[in-house]
Design a protein around this motif. Structure first.
Motif, PDB file in Angstrom:
ATOM      1  N   ALA A  38       0.879  -1.176   0.000  1.00 57.86           N
ATOM      2  CA  ALA A  38       0.000   0.000   0.000  1.00 57.86           C
ATOM      3  C   ALA A  38       0.909   1.216   0.000  1.00 57.86           C
ATOM      4  O   ALA A  38       1.959   1.211   0.640  1.00 57.86           O
ATOM      5  N   ARG A  42      -2.306   6.408  -1.655  1.00 55.85           N
ATOM      6  CA  ARG A  42      -3.497   5.626  -2.004  1.00 55.85           C
ATOM      7  C   ARG A  42      -4.753   6.453  -1.779  1.00 55.85           C
ATOM      8  O   ARG A  42      -4.816   7.246  -0.847  1.00 55.85           O
ATOM      9  N   ASN A  52      -3.824  -1.859   5.068  1.00 55.62           N
ATOM     10  CA  ASN A  52      -4.133  -1.899   3.639  1.00 55.62           C
ATOM     11  C   ASN A  52      -3.167  -2.805   2.883  1.00 55.62           C
ATOM     12  O   ASN A  52      -3.572  -3.535   1.975  1.00 55.62           O
ATOM     13  N   GLN A  55      -4.302  -6.319   3.454  1.00 52.86           N
ATOM     14  CA  GLN A  55      -5.450  -6.640   2.594  1.00 52.86           C
ATOM     15  C   GLN A  55      -4.964  -7.025   1.194  1.00 52.86           C
ATOM     16  O   GLN A  55      -5.471  -7.971   0.583  1.00 52.86           O
ATOM     17  N   ALA A  56      -3.995  -6.284   0.685  1.00 57.37           N
ATOM     18  CA  ALA A  56      -3.451  -6.576  -0.641  1.00 57.37           C
ATOM     19  C   ALA A  56      -2.744  -7.933  -0.655  1.00 57.37           C
ATOM     20  O   ALA A  56      -2.858  -8.695  -1.615  1.00 57.37           O
ATOM     21  N   TYR A  71      -2.767  -2.402  -2.842  1.00 62.73           N
ATOM     22  CA  TYR A  71      -4.033  -1.928  -2.286  1.00 62.73           C
ATOM     23  C   TYR A  71      -4.611  -0.878  -3.203  1.00 62.73           C
ATOM     24  O   TYR A  71      -3.925   0.079  -3.585  1.00 62.73           O
TER      25      TYR A  71
END
Length: 73
Positions: A38, A42, A52, A55-56, A71
């Motif tokens: 991220a 962003r 983030n 999450q990616a 992200y």
């Protein structure tokens, strides 16, 4: 600080590592690298930069592994 316009740098490094790992002949089990990133620039972050990036990473692991996801919201 790294911004999203340099995402190719991360992708190239992860791809190079995975190419090297794919051609190991040392008798060890084959491994690969999955990464998530991220960037500070962003748009619409839903958490911290670390959250983030995580999450990616899970997006990458759920969609093929051995690569890098970024992200994006």
């Amino acid at each position: 600080m790294m911004t999203s316009d340099l995402d190719y740098t991360i992708r190239e490094k992860v791809d190079a590592i995975n190419r090297t790992l794919a051609h190991q002949n040392d008798g060890l089990p084959q491994v690969s690298l999955s990464a998530g990133a991220a960037f500070s620039d962003r748009s619409a972050p839903t958490g911290t930069i670390s959250q983030n990036a995580d999450q990616a990473l899970y997006h990458q692991k759920n969609n093929g592994r051995a690569g890098c996801s970024f992200y994006q919201k």
